[in-house]
Write a protein that holds these residues in place. Structure first.
Motif, PDB file in Angstrom:
ATOM      1  N   ASP A   1      33.513 -19.756  33.520  1.00 42.61           N
ATOM      2  CA  ASP A   1      33.125 -18.387  33.232  1.00 42.61           C
ATOM      3  C   ASP A   1      31.732 -18.381  32.623  1.00 42.61           C
ATOM      4  OD1 ASP A   1      36.419 -17.455  31.910  1.00 42.61           O
ATOM      5  OD2 ASP A   1      35.747 -18.000  33.933  1.00 42.61           O
TER       6      ASP A   1
ATOM      7  N   ALA B   1      27.688  -8.519  29.734  1.00 39.41           N
ATOM      8  CA  ALA B   1      28.495  -8.608  30.953  1.00 39.41           C
ATOM      9  C   ALA B   1      29.019 -10.023  31.082  1.00 39.41           C
ATOM     10  CB  ALA B   1      27.668  -8.240  32.184  1.00 39.41           C
ATOM     11  N   SER B   2      30.152 -10.143  31.748  1.00 48.24           N
ATOM     12  CA  SER B   2      30.724 -11.462  31.961  1.00 48.24           C
ATOM     13  C   SER B   2      31.231 -11.584  33.386  1.00 48.24           C
ATOM     14  CB  SER B   2      31.847 -11.744  30.965  1.00 48.24           C
ATOM     15  OG  SER B   2      32.909 -10.815  31.129  1.00 48.24           O
ATOM     16  N   LEU B   3      31.311 -12.819  33.829  1.00 43.80           N
ATOM     17  CA  LEU B   3      31.762 -13.110  35.181  1.00 43.80           C
ATOM     18  C   LEU B   3      32.624 -14.359  35.120  1.00 43.80           C
ATOM     19  CD1 LEU B   3      31.574 -12.642  38.278  1.00 43.80           C
ATOM     20  CD2 LEU B   3      29.529 -14.094  38.247  1.00 43.80           C
TER      21      LEU B   3
ATOM     22  N   ARG C   1      35.917 -12.259  38.512  1.00 38.28           N
ATOM     23  CA  ARG C   1      36.201 -11.026  37.786  1.00 38.28           C
ATOM     24  C   ARG C   1      35.003 -10.666  36.910  1.00 38.28           C
ATOM     25  NH1 ARG C   1      41.677 -10.518  34.460  1.00 38.28           N
ATOM     26  NH2 ARG C   1      42.422 -10.591  36.614  1.00 38.28           N
ATOM     27  N   LYS C   2      34.641  -9.394  36.938  1.00 35.96           N
ATOM     28  CA  LYS C   2      33.471  -8.916  36.199  1.00 35.96           C
ATOM     29  C   LYS C   2      33.902  -7.979  35.080  1.00 35.96           C
ATOM     30  CE  LYS C   2      30.823  -9.131  40.465  1.00 35.96           C
ATOM     31  NZ  LYS C   2      29.981  -8.398  41.436  1.00 35.96           N
ATOM     32  N   ASN C   3      33.171  -8.050  33.985  1.00 29.88           N
ATOM     33  CA  ASN C   3      33.439  -7.164  32.866  1.00 29.88           C
ATOM     34  C   ASN C   3      32.114  -6.745  32.253  1.00 29.88           C
ATOM     35  OD1 ASN C   3      35.296  -5.820  31.135  1.00 29.88           O
ATOM     36  ND2 ASN C   3      34.784  -7.284  29.531  1.00 29.88           N
ATOM     37  N   TYR C   4      32.055  -5.492  31.808  1.00 27.45           N
ATOM     38  CA  TYR C   4      30.811  -4.955  31.267  1.00 27.45           C
ATOM     39  C   TYR C   4      31.047  -4.277  29.934  1.00 27.45           C
ATOM     40  CZ  TYR C   4      29.240  -5.497  36.099  1.00 27.45           C
ATOM     41  OH  TYR C   4      28.936  -6.006  37.347  1.00 27.45           O
TER      42      TYR C   4
ATOM     43  N   THR D   1      24.731  -4.716  36.832  1.00 30.18           N
ATOM     44  CA  THR D   1      25.625  -5.405  37.751  1.00 30.18           C
ATOM     45  C   THR D   1      25.414  -6.904  37.624  1.00 30.18           C
ATOM     46  OG1 THR D   1      25.518  -3.566  39.329  1.00 30.18           O
ATOM     47  CG2 THR D   1      26.346  -5.667  40.145  1.00 30.18           C
ATOM     48  N   ILE D   2      26.503  -7.621  37.475  1.00 33.68           N
ATOM     49  CA  ILE D   2      26.444  -9.078  37.391  1.00 33.68           C
ATOM     50  C   ILE D   2      26.918  -9.638  38.722  1.00 33.68           C
ATOM     51  CG2 ILE D   2      28.774  -9.324  36.412  1.00 33.68           C
ATOM     52  CD1 ILE D   2      27.638 -11.580  34.646  1.00 33.68           C
TER      53      ILE D   2
ATOM     54  N   ARG E   1      26.814 -13.457  41.348  1.00 29.99           N
ATOM     55  CA  ARG E   1      26.572 -14.893  41.444  1.00 29.99           C
ATOM     56  C   ARG E   1      26.111 -15.226  42.850  1.00 29.99           C
ATOM     57  NH1 ARG E   1      31.837 -17.523  39.839  1.00 29.99           N
ATOM     58  NH2 ARG E   1      32.418 -17.121  42.010  1.00 29.99           N
TER      59      ARG E   1
END
Length: 111
Positions: free
Chosen positions: A33, A49-51, A56-59, A68-69, A71
Motif C-alpha cells: 500500500d 490519498a491512499s492506494l 483500492r483508493k481512499n481520499y 485522483t490517485i 498507479r
C-alpha cells in the motif's frame, strides 16, 4: 534500500492543476500500500490519498472529487492528479510506502 522520489510540485494559481509523481527505485507498489501526505507550515502532516496494492483508493474529505490517485501499469510510479487547487492545498507533499518516505515536493497555490 528502496528509495521514493516525489516530483511535479510547484507554484500554481487557484483553480489550476498539478500532477505529482512518486517513483520507487524498486517495484514495490504492486505489493505494498502507498499513500500521499501533505504538511502545511505550522500544521501536522495529514493523509491526502491512499492506494492499496489491490487498487483500492481512499481520499481525505478535503480533496474528494478534486484529486485522483493512480498507479502506472508497471507499478513503479504512483501519481496524484490534483485539480481545482485551492490555497489551502499548499504544503509539502510526501509519498510513503512500506515505512519509507520521500523527500517531498512543494505545492504552492496562490489566490
Amino acid at each position: 534500500q528502496v528509495q521514493l522520489e516525489e516530483s511535479g510540485g510547484g507554484p500554481v494559481q487557484a483553480g489550476g492543476s498539478l500532477r505529482l509523481s512518486c517513483t520507487a527505485s524498486e517495484n514495490i507498489f504492486r505489493l505494498h500500500d502507498m499513500a500521499w501526505y501533505r504538511q502545511a507550515p505550522g500544521k501536522q502532516r495529514e493523509l491526502v490519498a491512499s492506494l492499496t496494492s489491490g487498487g483500492r483508493k481512499n481520499y481525505a474529505d478535503a480533496v474528494k472529487g478534486r484529486f485522483t490517485i493512480a498507479r502506472t501499469s508497471n507499478s513503479y510510479t504512483v501519481f496524484l492528479q490534483m485539480n481545482s487547487l485551492k490555497p489551502e492545498d499548499t504544503g509539502l507533499y510526501y509519498c510513503s510506502a512500506r515505512g519509507l518516505w520521500g523527500q517531498g515536493t512543494q505545492v504552492t497555490v496562490s489566490s
